[in-house]
Write a protein that holds these residues in place. Sequence first.
Motif, short mmCIF file in Angstrom:
data_model
loop_
_atom_site.label_atom_id
_atom_site.label_comp_id
_atom_site.label_asym_id
_atom_site.label_seq_id
_atom_site.Cartn_x
_atom_site.Cartn_y
_atom_site.Cartn_z
N GLY A 58 0.81 -1.22 0.00
CA GLY A 58 0.00 0.00 0.00
C GLY A 58 0.84 1.26 0.00
N THR A 59 1.90 1.26 0.78
CA THR A 59 2.73 2.46 0.87
C THR A 59 3.45 2.72 -0.45
OG1 THR A 59 3.04 2.05 3.23
CG2 THR A 59 4.60 3.55 2.18
N HIS B 188 -4.08 7.51 5.01
CA HIS B 188 -2.98 6.74 5.63
C HIS B 188 -1.68 7.57 5.69
CE1 HIS B 188 0.03 3.50 6.00
NE2 HIS B 188 -0.94 2.92 6.69
N TYR C 125 -1.61 1.28 16.19
CA TYR C 125 -1.26 0.84 14.84
C TYR C 125 -0.14 -0.19 14.92
CZ TYR C 125 -1.02 1.17 9.75
OH TYR C 125 -1.06 0.90 8.40
N HIS D 25 -2.06 -8.01 -0.54
CA HIS D 25 -1.66 -8.70 0.71
C HIS D 25 -2.57 -8.32 1.88
CE1 HIS D 25 1.66 -5.36 1.42
NE2 HIS D 25 0.47 -4.91 1.70
N LYS D 26 -3.69 -7.67 1.57
CA LYS D 26 -4.71 -7.46 2.61
C LYS D 26 -5.88 -8.39 2.25
CE LYS D 26 -3.11 -3.02 4.25
NZ LYS D 26 -2.12 -2.52 3.31
N ASP E 108 -7.33 5.53 -2.30
CA ASP E 108 -6.57 4.48 -1.63
C ASP E 108 -7.55 3.40 -1.19
OD1 ASP E 108 -5.05 2.88 -0.04
OD2 ASP E 108 -4.58 4.40 1.47
C1 LIG Z 1 -5.95 2.51 3.92
C2 LIG Z 1 -4.52 2.06 3.91
N1 LIG Z 1 -3.67 2.56 3.00
C3 LIG Z 1 -2.39 2.19 2.95
C4 LIG Z 1 -1.88 1.28 3.82
C5 LIG Z 1 -0.42 0.92 3.78
O1 LIG Z 1 -0.23 -0.36 3.33
P1 LIG Z 1 1.15 -1.16 3.52
O2 LIG Z 1 1.32 -1.37 4.98
O3 LIG Z 1 0.91 -2.38 2.71
O4 LIG Z 1 2.25 -0.34 2.96
C6 LIG Z 1 -2.73 0.72 4.79
C7 LIG Z 1 -2.23 -0.27 5.74
O5 LIG Z 1 -2.92 -0.74 6.61
C8 LIG Z 1 -4.08 1.12 4.83
O6 LIG Z 1 -4.94 0.63 5.75
#
Ligand SMILES: Cc1ncc(COP(=O)(O)O)c(C=O)c1O
Length: 427
Positions: free
Chosen positions: A97-98, A124, A401, A233-234, A197
């Motif tokens: 996600g990041t 996020h 978190y 991966h979620k 997102d």
């Molecule tokens: C809404 C949202 N965006 C982005 C992320 C970041 O994802 P990652 O930890 O895979 O980088 C998360 C992680 O929980 C999230 O809940």
Amino acid sequence: MRLPEHGLSPDEVRAAWTEASADDVDWRGGRSWSLVYDSPDWHQDLVDEAAARFAHENALSASAFPSTQHFESEVVAMVASVVAPNSPAYGVFTTGGTESIMVAMKGYRDTGRGRRLVMPVTAHPGFWKAADYLGLELTLVPVDADGLPDVAELLDAAGPDTAAICLSAPCFPYGVVDPIAEVAEQAAARGIGVHVDAAMGGLFLPFLDAAGAPPPQFGLDVPGVTSVSVDLHKYGYGAKGASVLLFAEPELRHASYYVSTGWPGGAYAASGVVGTRPVGAAAAAWTAMRALGWSGYAELVAQVMGTARAIQAGLAEHGFQVLGDPPMGVFAAAHPEISVPALAGAMGDRGWWIDTQEQPSSLHFVTFPRHAAVLETLLEDLRAAVSDARANPDGAGGLSYGVMVRGGTLDEAVLRAHLDERFTPSE
Ligand SMILES: Cc1ncc(COP(=O)(O)O)c(C=O)c1O
């Protein structure tokens, strides 16, 4: 700890794994309420097999490993078929996600759209990180008690210097979906891009019909949405290290790439931040999607929503209130009298790994398929923990978190020290 003179035997190594993980949260036993998204054992085993089978193949070079292109392009196409079924989509595969956020924001920055990101404060921290790394400014808009921003306030905060408005489907803190269609329509009229997102919701919200609820609209089919990110991966149930980012325009995707020539080592072309990475993450994501199909995801959504609704009902019996109107199994619950840190501590004593939040003080749940099996135990322990917390309201506990906090103040120095600790052997 120094590099030992001689290596350990495979059995000794395996024993050391067991010892190292002795204090890990028992996610297999359903004790974790964030961080691990499990699928049924047969599915998870297959996904693990794919990740291990392609652990050494390097996704940096699709020329050397055409399997990279096979898995990444098909995962991108399958995700697009779910979140952009009627729109052109230009996608990339990233490690999470990041990274999807980072790569998306680079695309907006490098198409000359301005250097400021506008978003609800609930977006996020990956966006804050992207702004920091990419030299962008950040304008955060507050949210109301329902966790949602005011549409007019959000749009007023955006202007010609705005690279993108960033929204969530849903946001992590409250699990609520931002007013995407309203914002995107007006943003489009002003020529401002909108990133959604959907790290959490991308492979969950579209299947909500199976749980008797209407799926909110959030993808590229919503007029004005110019990009969307979805984590495999979620709720995609892939192995860690997998996300898809889809752009509505090819120019944005081109600008998001990093390419360079002139290096003595040769040409360099990367679709993301990371260099070397395993093909395994894409192989596992591909396996996860192909092995579940639409019906498999729908079944898991129905199961998770059944559990989430039962937990919410259990919490309500003790006077907890769910914040806002979260459509998924991601939600926060606050209480008018009971101390949340004390309650989280009492649940922690009973082996539950539950996050807490401070704005407002609330428990945070991310519901997974595995939780169906521990629902009764959770609700029983909740009853006992509620009476502990009432009897001892000063008890401190809880996780922010995933960062352990036992009382004290969480400031930046504490967080840096927390990261230092990670790299310090514990013996
Ligand atoms: C809404 C949202 N965006 C982005 C992320 C970041 O994802 P990652 O930890 O895979 O980088 C998360 C992680 O929980 C999230 O809940």
